[in-house]
Design a protein around this motif. Structure first.
Motif, PDB file in Angstrom:
ATOM      1  N   LYS A  28       0.820  -1.218   0.000  1.00  0.00           N
ATOM      2  CA  LYS A  28       0.000   0.000   0.000  1.00  0.00           C
ATOM      3  C   LYS A  28       0.848   1.259   0.000  1.00  0.00           C
ATOM      4  CE  LYS A  28      -3.727   0.462   2.230  1.00  0.00           C
ATOM      5  NZ  LYS A  28      -4.818   0.586   3.194  1.00  0.00           N
ATOM      6  N   VAL A  51      -4.267  -3.073  -6.984  1.00  0.00           N
ATOM      7  CA  VAL A  51      -5.545  -3.431  -6.388  1.00  0.00           C
ATOM      8  C   VAL A  51      -6.296  -2.122  -6.240  1.00  0.00           C
ATOM      9  CG1 VAL A  51      -6.701  -4.322  -4.338  1.00  0.00           C
ATOM     10  CG2 VAL A  51      -4.642  -5.453  -5.203  1.00  0.00           C
ATOM     11  N   ALA A  52      -7.482  -2.064  -6.823  1.00  0.00           N
ATOM     12  CA  ALA A  52      -8.295  -0.851  -6.777  1.00  0.00           C
ATOM     13  C   ALA A  52      -9.618  -1.160  -6.095  1.00  0.00           C
ATOM     14  CB  ALA A  52      -8.541  -0.319  -8.183  1.00  0.00           C
ATOM     15  N   GLU A  53     -10.136  -0.162  -5.420  1.00  0.00           N
ATOM     16  CA  GLU A  53     -11.439  -0.274  -4.784  1.00  0.00           C
ATOM     17  C   GLU A  53     -12.445   0.510  -5.619  1.00  0.00           C
ATOM     18  OE1 GLU A  53     -13.651   0.586  -0.527  1.00  0.00           O
ATOM     19  OE2 GLU A  53     -11.548   1.166  -0.789  1.00  0.00           O
ATOM     20  N   GLU A 112     -15.789  -2.519  -3.550  1.00  0.00           N
ATOM     21  CA  GLU A 112     -15.309  -3.852  -3.934  1.00  0.00           C
ATOM     22  C   GLU A 112     -13.903  -3.717  -4.494  1.00  0.00           C
ATOM     23  OE1 GLU A 112     -17.842  -6.174  -6.399  1.00  0.00           O
ATOM     24  OE2 GLU A 112     -19.640  -5.678  -5.259  1.00  0.00           O
ATOM     25  N   PHE A 113     -13.092  -4.764  -4.276  1.00  0.00           N
ATOM     26  CA  PHE A 113     -11.721  -4.760  -4.759  1.00  0.00           C
ATOM     27  C   PHE A 113     -11.600  -5.490  -6.091  1.00  0.00           C
ATOM     28  CE2 PHE A 113     -10.973  -4.364  -0.138  1.00  0.00           C
ATOM     29  CZ  PHE A 113     -10.223  -3.191  -0.146  1.00  0.00           C
ATOM     30  N   GLN A 121     -10.409   4.030  -6.137  1.00  0.00           N
ATOM     31  CA  GLN A 121      -9.198   4.344  -5.399  1.00  0.00           C
ATOM     32  C   GLN A 121      -8.178   3.231  -5.604  1.00  0.00           C
ATOM     33  OE1 GLN A 121      -9.822   4.837  -1.198  1.00  0.00           O
ATOM     34  NE2 GLN A 121      -7.653   4.765  -0.741  1.00  0.00           N
ATOM     35  N   VAL A 122      -6.956   3.596  -6.007  1.00  0.00           N
ATOM     36  CA  VAL A 122      -5.887   2.606  -6.085  1.00  0.00           C
ATOM     37  C   VAL A 122      -5.454   2.334  -4.657  1.00  0.00           C
ATOM     38  CG1 VAL A 122      -3.558   2.114  -6.887  1.00  0.00           C
ATOM     39  CG2 VAL A 122      -5.170   3.279  -8.397  1.00  0.00           C
ATOM     40  N   TRP A 123      -5.618   1.097  -4.234  1.00  0.00           N
ATOM     41  CA  TRP A 123      -5.427   0.708  -2.839  1.00  0.00           C
ATOM     42  C   TRP A 123      -4.011   0.216  -2.573  1.00  0.00           C
ATOM     43  CZ3 TRP A 123      -4.883  -3.706   0.247  1.00  0.00           C
ATOM     44  CH2 TRP A 123      -5.307  -3.564   1.560  1.00  0.00           C
ATOM     45  N   GLY A 124      -3.365  -0.368  -3.584  1.00  0.00           N
ATOM     46  CA  GLY A 124      -2.010  -0.867  -3.405  1.00  0.00           C
ATOM     47  C   GLY A 124      -1.461  -1.409  -4.710  1.00  0.00           C
TER      48      GLY A 124
END
Length: 144
Positions: free
Chosen positions: A72, A83-85, A89-90, A123-126
């Motif tokens: 992250k 990994v995007a939200e 949901e991912f 949102q780009v989560w990691g």
């Protein structure tokens, strides 16, 4: 998602030379070193594991049941697998552009690209920094 925990270091043997996937090379000159898998993680407090589900990234070698190592703290760049939200949901996709506009790109033509509107809830989560998979055809996802 499960955070990466380091309770103790476990160094496993590693060949210091690569093992060719093409023609065999002489094995007489190899040296054996040690590698702790924790050394492959730069930001321990911000690194998580998650199981890959589905086949939208199969063209990049991510298969259903693979273990993803997600950082992250890594700054996502175009071309990274992220990994995007989206709407709580991912999803895992490649960050890219179509006609100059940012998109989440699958690696399977059966799935459409996902546009990233600047004012919506994506949102780009990691960033996926490692992928671990079992190459045996009979392998199943390990339940933890």
């Amino acid at each position: 998602m499960t955070p990466a925990e380091v309770s103790e270091r476990v160094a496993c043997p590693i060949f210091t030379t690569g093992i060719r996937a093409g023609f065999p090379s002489p094995a007489a000159d190899f040296e054996e070193g040690r590698l702790d898998l924790n050394d492959l993680i730069q930001h321990r407090e911000a690194t998580f594991f998650a199981w890959c589900e589905g086949d939208s990234m199969i063209g990049l070698g991510l298969r259903d049941g693979d273990l993803l190592v997600i950082d992250k703290a890594a700054m996502p760049e175009m071309g990274d697998i992220v990994v995007a939200e989206i709407n709580a949901e991912f999803t895992v996709k490649r960050l890219g552009r179509i006609d100059g506009k940012p998109h989440l790109l699958p690696a399977n033509p059966a799935y459409p690209p996902i546009p990233i509107p600047p004012d919506e809830g994506i949102q780009v989560w990691g960033v996926v920094i490692r992928v671990i998979h079992d190459p045996r055809p009979r392998a199943k996802r390990k339940k933890i």
